[in-house]
Design an enzyme around this catalytic site. Structure first.
Site, mmCIF file in Angstrom:
data_model
loop_
_atom_site.group_PDB
_atom_site.id
_atom_site.type_symbol
_atom_site.label_atom_id
_atom_site.label_comp_id
_atom_site.label_asym_id
_atom_site.label_seq_id
_atom_site.Cartn_x
_atom_site.Cartn_y
_atom_site.Cartn_z
ATOM 1 N N ASP A 23 0.879 -1.169 0.000
ATOM 2 C CA ASP A 23 0.000 0.000 0.000
ATOM 3 C C ASP A 23 0.916 1.219 0.000
ATOM 4 O OD1 ASP A 23 -2.226 1.711 0.242
ATOM 5 O OD2 ASP A 23 -2.041 1.709 2.425
ATOM 6 N N GLU A 82 -1.409 -1.589 -4.755
ATOM 7 C CA GLU A 82 -2.619 -0.789 -4.909
ATOM 8 C C GLU A 82 -2.362 0.338 -5.902
ATOM 9 O OE1 GLU A 82 -5.442 1.847 -2.068
ATOM 10 O OE2 GLU A 82 -5.017 -0.195 -1.391
ATOM 11 N N ASP A 154 -2.281 0.716 7.568
ATOM 12 C CA ASP A 154 -1.378 0.601 6.415
ATOM 13 C C ASP A 154 -1.048 -0.861 6.119
ATOM 14 O OD1 ASP A 154 -1.035 3.476 6.022
ATOM 15 O OD2 ASP A 154 0.015 3.401 7.940
#
Length: 188
Positions: A23, A82, A154
């Protein structure tokens, strides 16, 4: 050893595959490593890479170096990342894109394939709702990986990205659906 030689396209569905989910963020980049063995997912590790409050080049180097350490230490075969969403603030979107670029470079430097997913795809795969809240994603990651506690936001987002990939994303999904007819992402 390159990522291509670690996972043959003809690998059996029961082979173990290690996936690193990322991420990306300029201040904090989350990471999560899972193993997929058949239909079973196993948690390996997760965490976050905090960048220094410094110039952009120092931050990007921290992301590149930090992910390099994770890759070297845990030897994933595939990377799930992502995708950047377009923010209201174009400057923020550009900065996030640069952090994402550092993550892609870390994978490429280690010869690993990168699959990309939108936040909507990740949430849909993990929670069943593409508009799920962060807390819902964290709780489903905890349940799916049988964790003792809820991971931080996260790390949870990175683990969710890896789970999305394991459950039929690019690469692994193509293996699972090889020989079947697909329409709009569904078997027909």
């Amino acid at each position: 050893m390159s990522g291509a030689s670690r996972l043959s396209p003809l690998a059996s569905p029961d082979s173990r595959v290690r996936i690193l989910g990322i991420d990306p963020g300029l201040r904090v980049t989350g990471f999560g490593v899972i193993d997929k063995h058949g239909n079973q997912l196993t948690y390996v590790t997760s965490g976050r890479i905090r960048t220094p409050d410094a110039a952009l080049d120092s931050r990007l180097k921290a992301i590149l170096d930090g992910l390099g350490e994770v890759i070297t230490g845990h030897r994933p075969a595939q990377i799930a990342l992502e995708k950047v969403f377009v923010n209201v603030n174009p400057r923020s979107t550009l900065l996030l894109g640069q952090a994402r670029g550092a993550a892609v470079c870390a994978a490429v430097l280690h010869g690993l394939p990168v699959a990309e997913y939108t936040a909507l795809q990740v949430k849909q795969a993990v929670v069943g709702n593409g508009h799920a809240q962060k807390g819902q994603v964290q709780e489903m990651v905890r349940r799916l990986l049988k964790l003792a506690g809820v991971p931080g936001p996260d790390a949870a987002d990175a683990l969710a990205c890896a789970i999305c990939h394991a459950h039929g994303g690019q690469g692994l999904g193509r293996l699972a659906t090889a020989g079947f007819r697909m329409k709009k992402g569904r078997l027909v």
